[in-house]
Design a protein around this motif. Structure first.
Motif, PDB file in Angstrom:
ATOM      1  N   ASP A 108       0.860  -1.172   0.000  1.00 13.42           N
ATOM      2  CA  ASP A 108       0.000   0.000   0.000  1.00 13.42           C
ATOM      3  C   ASP A 108       0.901   1.227   0.000  1.00 13.42           C
ATOM      4  O   ASP A 108       2.132   1.115   0.031  1.00 13.42           O
ATOM      5  CB  ASP A 108      -0.910  -0.017   1.227  1.00 13.42           C
ATOM      6  N   GLN A 109       0.301   2.396  -0.033  1.00 15.60           N
ATOM      7  CA  GLN A 109       1.092   3.620  -0.039  1.00 15.60           C
ATOM      8  C   GLN A 109       0.387   4.709   0.744  1.00 15.60           C
ATOM      9  O   GLN A 109      -0.839   4.739   0.840  1.00 15.60           O
ATOM     10  CB  GLN A 109       1.342   4.106  -1.466  1.00 15.60           C
ATOM     11  N   ARG A 110       1.176   5.568   1.324  1.00 16.37           N
ATOM     12  CA  ARG A 110       0.693   6.788   1.954  1.00 16.37           C
ATOM     13  C   ARG A 110       1.237   7.972   1.175  1.00 16.37           C
ATOM     14  O   ARG A 110       2.319   7.908   0.609  1.00 16.37           O
ATOM     15  CB  ARG A 110       1.165   6.876   3.408  1.00 16.37           C
ATOM     16  N   MET A 111       0.466   9.042   1.156  1.00 18.27           N
ATOM     17  CA  MET A 111       0.926  10.250   0.497  1.00 18.27           C
ATOM     18  C   MET A 111       0.589  11.442   1.389  1.00 18.27           C
ATOM     19  O   MET A 111      -0.561  11.606   1.802  1.00 18.27           O
ATOM     20  CB  MET A 111       0.260  10.415  -0.875  1.00 18.27           C
ATOM     21  N   TYR A 112       1.592  12.237   1.694  1.00 14.86           N
ATOM     22  CA  TYR A 112       1.378  13.357   2.592  1.00 14.86           C
ATOM     23  C   TYR A 112       2.254  14.539   2.191  1.00 14.86           C
ATOM     24  O   TYR A 112       3.186  14.420   1.382  1.00 14.86           O
ATOM     25  CB  TYR A 112       1.673  12.957   4.035  1.00 14.86           C
ATOM     26  N   ILE A 113       1.949  15.696   2.779  1.00 17.42           N
ATOM     27  CA  ILE A 113       2.721  16.923   2.571  1.00 17.42           C
ATOM     28  C   ILE A 113       3.123  17.455   3.940  1.00 17.42           C
ATOM     29  O   ILE A 113       2.290  17.538   4.846  1.00 17.42           O
ATOM     30  CB  ILE A 113       1.897  17.993   1.821  1.00 17.42           C
ATOM     31  N   SER A 114       4.367  17.795   4.109  1.00 23.53           N
ATOM     32  CA  SER A 114       4.824  18.442   5.332  1.00 23.53           C
ATOM     33  C   SER A 114       4.564  19.940   5.211  1.00 23.53           C
ATOM     34  O   SER A 114       5.054  20.588   4.294  1.00 23.53           O
ATOM     35  CB  SER A 114       6.317  18.175   5.557  1.00 23.53           C
ATOM     36  N   PRO A 128       2.730  26.104   1.214  1.00 20.37           N
ATOM     37  CA  PRO A 128       2.091  25.226   0.224  1.00 20.37           C
ATOM     38  C   PRO A 128       2.294  25.696  -1.212  1.00 20.37           C
ATOM     39  O   PRO A 128       2.443  24.878  -2.126  1.00 20.37           O
ATOM     40  CB  PRO A 128       0.610  25.283   0.621  1.00 20.37           C
ATOM     41  N   GLN A 129       2.316  27.029  -1.434  1.00 23.74           N
ATOM     42  CA  GLN A 129       2.511  27.553  -2.791  1.00 23.74           C
ATOM     43  C   GLN A 129       3.870  27.150  -3.364  1.00 23.74           C
ATOM     44  O   GLN A 129       3.995  26.955  -4.573  1.00 23.74           O
ATOM     45  CB  GLN A 129       2.373  29.086  -2.785  1.00 23.74           C
ATOM     46  N   GLU A 130       4.863  27.050  -2.502  1.00 20.81           N
ATOM     47  CA  GLU A 130       6.207  26.706  -2.967  1.00 20.81           C
ATOM     48  C   GLU A 130       6.315  25.245  -3.395  1.00 20.81           C
ATOM     49  O   GLU A 130       7.211  24.892  -4.159  1.00 20.81           O
ATOM     50  CB  GLU A 130       7.227  26.992  -1.856  1.00 20.81           C
ATOM     51  N   THR A 148      -1.635  13.028  -9.874  1.00 23.05           N
ATOM     52  CA  THR A 148      -2.247  14.343  -9.682  1.00 23.05           C
ATOM     53  C   THR A 148      -1.910  14.908  -8.310  1.00 23.05           C
ATOM     54  O   THR A 148      -1.579  16.087  -8.166  1.00 23.05           O
ATOM     55  CB  THR A 148      -3.774  14.250  -9.843  1.00 23.05           C
ATOM     56  N   LEU A 149      -1.963  14.053  -7.280  1.00 23.40           N
ATOM     57  CA  LEU A 149      -1.666  14.514  -5.930  1.00 23.40           C
ATOM     58  C   LEU A 149      -0.209  14.924  -5.764  1.00 23.40           C
ATOM     59  O   LEU A 149       0.107  15.788  -4.941  1.00 23.40           O
ATOM     60  CB  LEU A 149      -2.011  13.409  -4.923  1.00 23.40           C
ATOM     61  N   LEU A 150       0.669  14.330  -6.551  1.00 18.81           N
ATOM     62  CA  LEU A 150       2.080  14.704  -6.486  1.00 18.81           C
ATOM     63  C   LEU A 150       2.297  16.141  -6.945  1.00 18.81           C
ATOM     64  O   LEU A 150       3.298  16.763  -6.582  1.00 18.81           O
ATOM     65  CB  LEU A 150       2.916  13.753  -7.343  1.00 18.81           C
ATOM     66  N   ASN A 151       1.370  16.683  -7.732  1.00 13.91           N
ATOM     67  CA  ASN A 151       1.492  18.072  -8.181  1.00 13.91           C
ATOM     68  C   ASN A 151       1.352  19.075  -7.038  1.00 13.91           C
ATOM     69  O   ASN A 151       1.717  20.235  -7.190  1.00 13.91           O
ATOM     70  CB  ASN A 151       0.440  18.370  -9.250  1.00 13.91           C
ATOM     71  N   TYR A 152       0.805  18.627  -5.908  1.00 16.22           N
ATOM     72  CA  TYR A 152       0.706  19.492  -4.731  1.00 16.22           C
ATOM     73  C   TYR A 152       1.964  19.428  -3.873  1.00 16.22           C
ATOM     74  O   TYR A 152       2.034  20.090  -2.837  1.00 16.22           O
ATOM     75  CB  TYR A 152      -0.503  19.093  -3.880  1.00 16.22           C
TER      76      TYR A 152
END
Length: 328
Positions: free
Chosen positions: A135-141, A147-149, A297-301
């Motif tokens: 499985d995989q998790r996807m997150y942003i620190s 977030p804009q950067e 698509t989520l990687l674009n964030y």
């Protein structure tokens, strides 16, 4: 130590604060949702105080083609444990034993998902013949950069174009906005077999406290264009993390307004403003290779992918044996 099982929200004792996935709020939401029945397993120590608790969800699903009625249990995360708990893994093993006591011939399988650390309870789950699947998790620190950067150049351009065209986003506060936002999510997820949406009553209950005020542990965001709601997202909150559970947008009707992108962006920017350390995409979990476009698509964030495991135990020993030879 004993383990008590609760099936009604009005009978729940005071619970140790922890993951929203194992909270009383989630229990009440599932209780009012069709096709789901929650069980709260509460471990009580010799002194009468709570040591930890785990939410188990009994689900059912009916398919017309082929006509199949299936039942299964879901354990969503490792549970919540009090500071007095000597060993989280030993208590989790006791919870698993209790789940097997509840397991009957009507249920197809037990699944354990959303385990933060792949090493947690690994020996316990293997001992009970659970099969690990990737499985995989996807997150942003959110604590190190704005977030804009983190956005790709294309997504920064999409968001600027949408805002220049008059697209706005905000938390759904009125009954009209909540109703329209939930309807939009419902219409989108009704055809999604891999991403199940709880019932409307359950989502509405999660968005409100017992006294009817808006909850701080669940929020619905809406995207508007010319006073029409064209996008929506649903977010759950822990102590230091925001979890995007569901999102959608009328992409075909409003392609130049980027409603899907703006729905996620609304939840992401709100989490950053409130000081949450991480923003996780719960939707990215358990997606097959056919859904790689969504994860890309989520990687674009600016999301990061981390490998983890999902665990399954089927009631048919032959199935367990075959899958074990493939995945173990």
């Amino acid at each position: 130590m004993r383990i008590d099982i609760y099936t009604k929200s009005e009978e729940l004792p005071w619970l140790v604060d922890g993951s929203v996935l194992h909270s009383a709020m989630m229990f009440r939401a599932l209780e009012s949702s069709r096709g789901s029945k929650p069980y709260m397993l509460v471990a009580v120590g010799d002194d009468g105080g709570e040591v930890g608790h785990l939410l188990i969800i009994k689900r059912r699903n009916f398919r017309l083609l082929p006509p199949v009625l299936s039942y299964w249990y879901t354990i969503n995360g490792e549970g919540v444990y009090s500071p007095s708990c000597a060993s989280r893994e030993e208590l989790f093993a006791a919870f698993i034993e209790k789940v097997f006591d509840m397991f009957d011939f009507r249920h197809n399988y037990i699944e354990v998902v959303n385990i933060e650390d792949s090493r947690f309870a690994y020996s316990t789950l293997r001992k009970h013949d659970f099969i690990p699947m990737r499985d995989q998790r996807m997150y942003i620190s959110l604590h190190s950069r704005e977030p804009q950067e983190r956005l790709t150049r294309a997504y920064r351009a999409h968001i600027r174009k949408a805002e220049a065209a008059g697209v706005t986003y905000s938390r759904a506060a009125s009954e009209h906005e909540i109703g329209e936002g939930l309807s939009l999510l419902r219409n989108y997820y009704i055809s999604k077999t891999r991403r199940r949406l709880p019932g409307r009553e359950a989502l509405y209950a999660m968005l409100h406290n017992a006294d009817g005020t808006l909850s701080s542990r669940a929020k619905l965001f809406v995207v508007k264009y010319k006073e029409k709601i064209i996008g929506s997202s649903f977010c759950l909150y822990d102590k230091n993390r925001a979890n995007l559970a569901y999102s959608c947008g009328l992409r075909k009707r409003f392609p130049m307004q980027y409603p899907g992108i703006m729905a996620i962006w609304a939840a992401l920017t709100d989490a950053h403003k409130l000081g949450y350390a991480h923003f996780e995409f719960l939707e990215a979990r358990a997606l097959s290779r056919l859904h790689r476009g969504f994860t890309n698509t989520l990687l674009n964030y600016g999301g990061k992918q981390v490998g983890t495991l999902r665990w399954y135990h089927f009631r048919w020993n032959l199935v367990n044996k075959i899958l074990r030879s493939i995945y173990v």
